[in-house]
Scaffold this motif. Structure first.
Motif, PDB file in Angstrom:
ATOM      1  N   GLN A 288       0.802  -1.220   0.000  1.00 22.48           N
ATOM      2  CA  GLN A 288       0.000   0.000   0.000  1.00 22.48           C
ATOM      3  C   GLN A 288       0.838   1.274   0.000  1.00 22.48           C
ATOM      4  O   GLN A 288       0.303   2.371  -0.182  1.00 22.48           O
TER       5      GLN A 288
ATOM      6  N   GLN B 165       2.143   4.374  -4.153  1.00 21.55           N
ATOM      7  CA  GLN B 165       0.897   4.924  -4.672  1.00 21.55           C
ATOM      8  C   GLN B 165       1.102   5.633  -6.013  1.00 21.55           C
ATOM      9  O   GLN B 165       0.286   6.460  -6.418  1.00 21.55           O
TER      10      GLN B 165
ATOM     11  N   THR C 135      -3.818   3.566  -5.671  1.00 21.27           N
ATOM     12  CA  THR C 135      -3.892   3.864  -4.242  1.00 21.27           C
ATOM     13  C   THR C 135      -4.809   2.850  -3.575  1.00 21.27           C
ATOM     14  O   THR C 135      -5.914   2.601  -4.056  1.00 21.27           O
ATOM     15  N   THR C 136      -4.337   2.263  -2.486  1.00 23.71           N
ATOM     16  CA  THR C 136      -5.141   1.318  -1.720  1.00 23.71           C
ATOM     17  C   THR C 136      -5.266   1.816  -0.285  1.00 23.71           C
ATOM     18  O   THR C 136      -4.284   2.202   0.339  1.00 23.71           O
ATOM     19  N   LYS C 137      -6.498   1.801   0.212  1.00 21.51           N
ATOM     20  CA  LYS C 137      -6.761   2.251   1.577  1.00 21.51           C
ATOM     21  C   LYS C 137      -7.664   1.243   2.282  1.00 21.51           C
ATOM     22  O   LYS C 137      -8.690   0.832   1.731  1.00 21.51           O
TER      23      LYS C 137
ATOM     24  N   ASP D 200     -11.144  -3.034   1.260  1.00 26.17           N
ATOM     25  CA  ASP D 200     -10.243  -1.944   0.898  1.00 26.17           C
ATOM     26  C   ASP D 200     -10.824  -1.119  -0.249  1.00 26.17           C
ATOM     27  O   ASP D 200     -11.534  -1.641  -1.119  1.00 26.17           O
TER      28      ASP D 200
ATOM     29  N   HIS E 214       1.801  -4.673  -5.623  1.00 21.56           N
ATOM     30  CA  HIS E 214       0.585  -4.173  -4.978  1.00 21.56           C
ATOM     31  C   HIS E 214      -0.230  -5.301  -4.356  1.00 21.56           C
ATOM     32  O   HIS E 214      -1.375  -5.093  -3.956  1.00 21.56           O
TER      33      HIS E 214
END
Length: 372
Positions: A140, A143, A147-149, A190, A293
């Motif tokens: 994560q 980016q 983008t990973t949240k 996510d 990723h």
């Protein structure tokens, strides 16, 4: 020594056994999978409610619960703004205390502290957890291309107060006149932003081999087996507005529904594997390194498909299964795909006394018998 071929229940008796006057049958993915593995095992477990008498000792299920609790707590810490170091400190210090939100978790901690061997197991689980969390943060942190949240952990749906969202509901035909209420718990979900598109991904942690879960997954789902990820896709559809509000985005699409190995098995990895939507797969086509990723690059570890089709098939399979349940089917016909069978991890072998030599037979399904 004996063998037998179970005769079907009458529909009247089946309704009495499974519904007992209720208008809806409350169930879960696990129960659905038991029936698809072997209808007779479903009858023994969910009809007669037979349980194997066991001595209370640390089990694989306890190890899974302990690991899931660590991961759930870590996601909550990240979402509170804590960095990796503080999160690890908070989570691991809590894992050694009795400050847990369930009696079951407290019992597991007591078991882990009960012997030198179990203390070593706990330390090993903590090390595996730290390594997994480090990998997740690495996936994560870059980016530049996407983008990973983390949006949250333990997203539940079901009828009881322990779930924050309503159960998924299916209605059987007029002849059977019953609703199926499905409950479940998504380990993590996510938000993924890529090419001006917003996706929600599901991650289900596996302390066993996650590669086993995806072998022949498309074939299994077409036969009612391993519908967990498809059911989660259905849940995301039902909860879309709530998830969009939490993520602060609109036009949210379902991206990937995945398993992730949290273990020390040499042939397994934490890389995501499972089902990926056509849209997310296309969006990832321009990513230089998917594994950077967290996405597996192995073709046999991802099914690319239309999510609507995946959900539609799951609903059809669930309706078929519970129509058969209420019709009284208790056939002893475990599935077989190559060397994999529905008799693996079975507590009822002595009751079933399954033997091909004596005339019992498998529900044979054609599939790949390789080890992935």
């Amino acid at each position: 020594f004996f063998f037998f071929f179970p005769k079907p229940l009458s529909p009247k008796l089946a309704r009495k056994l499974y519904l007992n006057g209720a208008e809806a049958y409350v169930t879960s993915y696990s129960a659905i999978n038991v029936y698809a593995k072997n209808p007779y095992e479903f009858f023994l477990k969910y009809g007669l409610h037979l349980k194997k008498k066991t001595k209370r000792e640390l089990s694989n299920a306890d190890i899974g619960t302990y690991t899931h609790t660590l991961l759930e707590t870590s996601i909550n810490n990240f979402n509170e703004g804590n960095d990796l170091a503080i999160t690890l400190k908070n989570v691991l210090s809590a894992s050694d205390s009795s400050n847990h939100d369930s009696k079951h978790n407290e019992e597991i901690l007591q078991l882990l502290a009960s012997s030198d061997k179990n203390k070593w197991i706990q330390q090993r689980l903590n090390d595996i957890f730290k390594e997994y969390l480090y990998n997740m943060q690495q996936w994560q942190s870059d980016q530049s291309e996407l983008t990973t949240k983390n949006l949250g952990a333990e997203l539940g749906f079901g009828d009881s107060d322990s779930y924050e969202n309503d159960a998924l509901v299916l209605s059987l035909d007029d002849e059977h006149n019953t609703d199926i209420h499905l409950s479940g718990m998504i380990d993590r979900y996510d938000l993924v932003e890529i090419n001006d598109q917003n996706f929600v991904n599901v991650v289900d942690y596996k302390t066993g081999k996650s590669t086993d879960k995806v072998r022949n997954l498309d074939i299994k789902m077409d036969n009612g087996l391993e519908l967990q990820l498809a059911i989660y896709a259905w849940a995301l559809q039902e909860l879309k507005q709530d998830i969009e509000a939490k993520a602060g985005v609109s036009d949210l699409k379902t991206g990937a529904l995945t398993y992730s190995g949290v273990n020390n098995k040499s042939t397994d990895t934490p890389l995501y594997k499972g089902i990926i939507s056509n849209e997310l797969d296309d969006a990832l086509a321009n990513i230089s390194d998917r594994e950077a990723h967290g996405y597996s690059k192995k073709e046999n570890e991802f099914i690319q498909d239309d999510i609507e089709a995946v959900v539609s098939n799951a609903k059809d399979q669930i309706k078929k299964i519970f129509t058969e349940v209420l019709d009284g089917n208790i056939s002893m016909t475990p599935f077989q795909i190559g060397s994999e069978t529905g008799l693996k991890y079975n507590d009822y072998a002595e009751i079933m006394n399954f033997s091909e030599e004596l005339g019992n037979y498998y529900n044979v399904i054609e599939g790949d018998d390789s080890n992935g």
